[in-house]
Scaffold this active site. Structure first.
Site, PDB file in Angstrom:
ATOM      1  N   LYS A 130       7.736  29.240 -16.005  1.00 54.61           N
ATOM      2  CA  LYS A 130       6.269  29.243 -16.143  1.00 54.61           C
ATOM      3  C   LYS A 130       5.699  28.248 -15.156  1.00 54.61           C
ATOM      4  O   LYS A 130       6.341  27.251 -14.829  1.00 54.61           O
ATOM      5  CB  LYS A 130       5.874  28.810 -17.564  1.00 54.61           C
ATOM      6  CG  LYS A 130       4.478  29.265 -17.961  1.00 54.61           C
ATOM      7  CD  LYS A 130       4.514  30.652 -18.547  1.00 54.61           C
ATOM      8  CE  LYS A 130       3.143  31.183 -18.866  1.00 54.61           C
ATOM      9  NZ  LYS A 130       3.243  32.447 -19.637  1.00 54.61           N
ATOM     10  N   ASP A 170      -1.332  34.741 -16.188  1.00 57.44           N
ATOM     11  CA  ASP A 170      -1.449  34.188 -17.546  1.00 57.44           C
ATOM     12  C   ASP A 170      -2.920  33.765 -17.661  1.00 57.44           C
ATOM     13  O   ASP A 170      -3.765  34.281 -16.899  1.00 57.44           O
ATOM     14  CB  ASP A 170      -0.484  33.008 -17.752  1.00 57.44           C
ATOM     15  CG  ASP A 170      -0.335  32.624 -19.221  1.00 57.44           C
ATOM     16  OD1 ASP A 170       0.366  33.316 -19.960  1.00 57.44           O
ATOM     17  OD2 ASP A 170      -0.968  31.634 -19.657  1.00 57.44           O
TER      18      ASP A 170
HETATM   19  P1  NDP Z   1      -7.219  35.178 -20.235  1.00 50.78           P
HETATM   20  O1  NDP Z   1      -7.538  34.109 -19.292  1.00 50.78           O
HETATM   21  O2  NDP Z   1      -7.592  36.576 -19.917  1.00 50.78           O
HETATM   22  O3  NDP Z   1      -7.861  34.899 -21.652  1.00 50.78           O
HETATM   23  C1  NDP Z   1      -7.699  33.724 -22.328  1.00 50.78           C
HETATM   24  C2  NDP Z   1      -8.701  33.700 -23.480  1.00 50.78           C
HETATM   25  O4  NDP Z   1      -8.402  32.591 -24.312  1.00 50.78           O
HETATM   26  C3  NDP Z   1     -10.132  33.508 -23.004  1.00 50.78           C
HETATM   27  O5  NDP Z   1     -11.008  34.160 -23.889  1.00 50.78           O
HETATM   28  C4  NDP Z   1     -10.285  31.993 -23.051  1.00 50.78           C
HETATM   29  O6  NDP Z   1     -11.614  31.583 -23.203  1.00 50.78           O
HETATM   30  C5  NDP Z   1      -9.493  31.666 -24.296  1.00 50.78           C
HETATM   31  N1  NDP Z   1      -8.969  30.310 -24.207  1.00 50.78           N
HETATM   32  C6  NDP Z   1      -8.215  29.796 -23.209  1.00 50.78           C
HETATM   33  N2  NDP Z   1      -7.949  28.509 -23.443  1.00 50.78           N
HETATM   34  C7  NDP Z   1      -8.562  28.212 -24.605  1.00 50.78           C
HETATM   35  C8  NDP Z   1      -8.653  27.041 -25.375  1.00 50.78           C
HETATM   36  N3  NDP Z   1      -8.046  25.903 -24.995  1.00 50.78           N
HETATM   37  N4  NDP Z   1      -9.357  27.129 -26.536  1.00 50.78           N
HETATM   38  C9  NDP Z   1      -9.957  28.283 -26.927  1.00 50.78           C
HETATM   39  N5  NDP Z   1      -9.917  29.406 -26.223  1.00 50.78           N
HETATM   40  C10 NDP Z   1      -9.215  29.375 -25.091  1.00 50.78           C
HETATM   41  O7  NDP Z   1      -5.656  35.074 -20.518  1.00 50.78           O
HETATM   42  P2  NDP Z   1      -4.639  36.121 -21.075  1.00 50.78           P
HETATM   43  O8  NDP Z   1      -5.328  37.181 -21.853  1.00 50.78           O
HETATM   44  O9  NDP Z   1      -3.744  36.494 -19.978  1.00 50.78           O
HETATM   45  O10 NDP Z   1      -3.784  35.197 -22.052  1.00 50.78           O
HETATM   46  C11 NDP Z   1      -4.103  34.972 -23.416  1.00 50.78           C
HETATM   47  C12 NDP Z   1      -2.860  34.518 -24.161  1.00 50.78           C
HETATM   48  O11 NDP Z   1      -1.846  35.531 -24.050  1.00 50.78           O
HETATM   49  C13 NDP Z   1      -2.199  33.244 -23.633  1.00 50.78           C
HETATM   50  O12 NDP Z   1      -1.610  32.549 -24.699  1.00 50.78           O
HETATM   51  C14 NDP Z   1      -1.110  33.777 -22.711  1.00 50.78           C
HETATM   52  O13 NDP Z   1      -0.076  32.846 -22.531  1.00 50.78           O
HETATM   53  C15 NDP Z   1      -0.655  34.965 -23.519  1.00 50.78           C
HETATM   54  N6  NDP Z   1       0.073  35.991 -22.795  1.00 50.78           N
HETATM   55  C16 NDP Z   1      -0.434  36.552 -21.657  1.00 50.78           C
HETATM   56  C17 NDP Z   1       0.254  37.547 -21.025  1.00 50.78           C
HETATM   57  C18 NDP Z   1      -0.281  38.238 -19.829  1.00 50.78           C
HETATM   58  O14 NDP Z   1       0.355  39.183 -19.373  1.00 50.78           O
HETATM   59  N7  NDP Z   1      -1.434  37.861 -19.302  1.00 50.78           N
HETATM   60  C19 NDP Z   1       1.568  37.995 -21.490  1.00 50.78           C
HETATM   61  C20 NDP Z   1       1.981  37.387 -22.734  1.00 50.78           C
HETATM   62  C21 NDP Z   1       1.255  36.407 -23.332  1.00 50.78           C
HETATM   63  P3  NDP Z   1     -12.397  31.015 -21.909  1.00 50.78           P
HETATM   64  O15 NDP Z   1     -12.586  32.217 -21.025  1.00 50.78           O
HETATM   65  O16 NDP Z   1     -13.638  30.488 -22.496  1.00 50.78           O
HETATM   66  O17 NDP Z   1     -11.507  29.957 -21.306  1.00 50.78           O
HETATM   67  O1  2IT Z   2       3.490  34.839 -21.287  1.00 50.29           O
HETATM   68  C1  2IT Z   2       3.849  35.845 -20.637  1.00 50.29           C
HETATM   69  O2  2IT Z   2       4.779  36.554 -21.008  1.00 50.29           O
HETATM   70  C2  2IT Z   2       3.111  36.160 -19.417  1.00 50.29           C
HETATM   71  N1  2IT Z   2       2.147  35.476 -19.098  1.00 50.29           N
HETATM   72  C3  2IT Z   2       3.551  37.297 -18.551  1.00 50.29           C
HETATM   73  C4  2IT Z   2       4.708  36.895 -17.692  1.00 50.29           C
HETATM   74  C5  2IT Z   2       5.143  37.907 -16.664  1.00 50.29           C
HETATM   75  O3  2IT Z   2       6.012  37.520 -15.895  1.00 50.29           O
HETATM   76  O4  2IT Z   2       4.658  39.036 -16.642  1.00 50.29           O
END
Ligand code: NDP
Ligand code: 2IT
Length: 454
Positions: A130, A170
């Site tokens: 990561k 992410d």
């Molecule tokens: P985004 O940036 O699209 O969305 C993140 C969301 O969470 C936003 O609405 C953001 O609000 C909110 N957020 C972020 N930090 C905080 C905080 N400290 N407190 C409250 N709200 C917060 O990210 P993703 O959708 O990609 O990721 C969301 C989650 O999913 C994470 O935990 C990530 O690790 C996990 N994930 C992502 C994957 C991927 O493929 N993208 C795969 C697997 C897991 P704001 O816009 O106001 O910051």
């Molecule tokens: O938390 C996760 O699994 C991700 N942000 C996606 C990682 C990836 O390599 O697609």
């Protein structure tokens, strides 16, 4: 080799705390896994003798670097960047990049540790890593984001590669940022390779990658419900998050397609509650808000009659059947978990990484709630990243329906592995937390045993 004296769980965790001072998120993630693994390896001498858990809980390496960039007012800005390469026993390091002011070394170490188990669960050959920066993309112009991404990759490129370490998106890193970073990697190295996933479709990206994490978390929910003779259709669902990345909005989309009624979304400012349900048309509006206009979720309540905005709050007090925390770590604590259970929530599927804190996990465990931990439930995203790597390596692009079917199949496989390792004799209830931890651990551990002490 001499038989070692076994440390117990508390001694082990004391050591982790001592070696990682101030890294609360990392210690938390290790504790959550160690609670199950200690039980599993109790009678398995080899895992003790070769100190397998101790070794997985020590990243292979942590690279930290300075990232300088120039803002639109010609100020020189300095950020910190990291890449944590946790473990490559079963494949190249693989995991996202996060840009958010809350990023610290502890946060990235916890994410890289979790990723190691998650990637193992997918059944694909990927190790865990990561990276990220404390850069805050909010309010930055397109060119500022581009300059930051280029500067970040100017250091990162020397640590990654399609057979070495393959980053992706992410929080705060979506298609736009991946494009800027891929362009810079190509410029520096003169190589067009699958060094990043989540790329645009024009330059090696895979269909279905954008939807995969959110859809996958819903498929996992569906699998858990089906196993006990239930379904998503007709259920009231809470979703948190709504970023320009992908998880929350695609989870909401798939829930709606399967007949669920999604009544909340959130961002770091607060949450919106729409008792009429966020249907496909409202969701399309929300996607435009977040992915194109990059606005705040509060605007939803101005747009749709009946919806309310709750500043500074999280959605967990709203009565529901199903909950999908899809925003960030530790957004669902013990009291919130208690409230969910008391108000009749029957199942939780974590779209985010470690959104439920340890107290919350214990509440769900005691209540025998169907609870899917992030390392299992949100593995669909990295799984399709793995499929993107295969397509890049073979210079092929698979069709959308093939990829959709593979995602469904992979999520079913993860679910079934969790059931296999998460059941105890004489009890039909599944601890998906234990199942995910043990199934994820076993493959990595056995590969490490095969390598000896390295
Ligand atoms: P985004 O940036 O699209 O969305 C993140 C969301 O969470 C936003 O609405 C953001 O609000 C909110 N957020 C972020 N930090 C905080 C905080 N400290 N407190 C409250 N709200 C917060 O990210 P993703 O959708 O990609 O990721 C969301 C989650 O999913 C994470 O935990 C990530 O690790 C996990 N994930 C992502 C994957 C991927 O493929 N993208 C795969 C697997 C897991 P704001 O816009 O106001 O910051
Ligand atoms: O938390 C996760 O699994 C991700 N942000 C996606 C990682 C990836 O390599 O697609």
């Amino acid at each position: 080799m001499a038989v070692t004296d076994h440390v117990d769980l508390n001694q082990f965790l004391d050591g982790v705390k001592r070696r990682n001072p101030g890294q609360d998120e990392f210690v938390q993630a290790v504790q959550e896994v160690a609670e199950d693994i200690f039980e599993f390896i109790q009678d398995k001498e080899e895992y003790h003798e070769y100190q397998i858990l101790r070794r997985i809980a020590e990243p292979d390496r942590v690279v930290s670097f300075r990232v300088c960039w120039e803002d639109d007012n010609n100020n020189i800005r300095v950020q910190r960047g990291w890449r944590v390469q946790n473990n490559n026993a079963i494949g190249p390091y693989k995991g996202g990049i996060r840009f958010h002011p809350s990023v610290t070394e502890s946060v990235l170490k916890f994410l890289a540790f979790e990723q190691t188990f998650k990637n193992s669960l997918t059944g694909l050959p990927m190790g865990g890593g990561k990276g990220g920066s404390n850069f805050n993309p909010r309010g930055k112009s397109e060119h500022e984001v581009m300059r930051f991404c280029q500067s970040f990759m100017t250091e990162l490129y020397r640590h990654v590669g399609d057979d070495v370490d393959v980053p992706a998106g992410d929080i705060g890193v979506g298609g736009r940022e991946i494009g800027f970073m891929f362009g810079q990697y190509k410029r520096i190295t003169n190589q067009f390779s699958g060094v990043l996933t989540g790329k645009g479709l024009e330059f090696g990206g895979s269909l279905v990658r954008t939807e995969a994490t959110g859809y996958g978390a819903v498929y996992f929910m569906q699998n858990m419900l089906e196993r006990v003779g239930n379904a998503i259709d007709g259920k009231t669902c809470l979703v948190s998050g709504s970023g320009s990345g992908n998880v929350a909005l695609h989870a909401a989309e798939k829930l709606t397609q399967l007949g669920g009624k999604v009544v909340t979304l959130s961002d770091s400012g607060g949450f919106i509650h729409d008792p009429d349900g966020i249907d496909a048309a409202k969701l399309a509006w929300a996607k435009d808000l977040k992915e194109v206009r990059r606005g705040r979720i509060s605007e939803y309540a101005d747009e749709f009659t009946g919806a309310t905005y709750h500043e500074g709050e999280r959605p967990w007090d709203v009565p529901c059947d199903l909950a999908l925390p899809c925003a960030t770590q530790n957004e669902l604590g013990g009291a919130a978990a208690r409230k969910l259970v008391d108000q009749g929530c029957i199942a939780v599927s974590e779209g985010a990484n470690m959104p439920t804190n340890i107290e919350g996990v214990h509440v769900f465990k005691d209540a025998r709630t169907l609870f899917a931990p992030g390392k299992a439930a949100n593995a669909g995203g990295v799984a399709v990243s793995g499929l993107e790597m295969s397509q890049n390596a073979s210079r092929m692009s698979w069709k959308e329906d093939e990829l959709q079917n593979l995602l469904v199949e992979i999520m079913r496989g993860i679910h079934d592995r969790c059931v296999e390792y998460g059941r105890t004799a004489g009890d039909d209830h599944v601890s998906y937390v234990r199942g995910a931890n043990i199934a994820g651990f076993k493959k990595v551990a056995d590969a490490m045993l095969a390598y000896g002490v390295v």
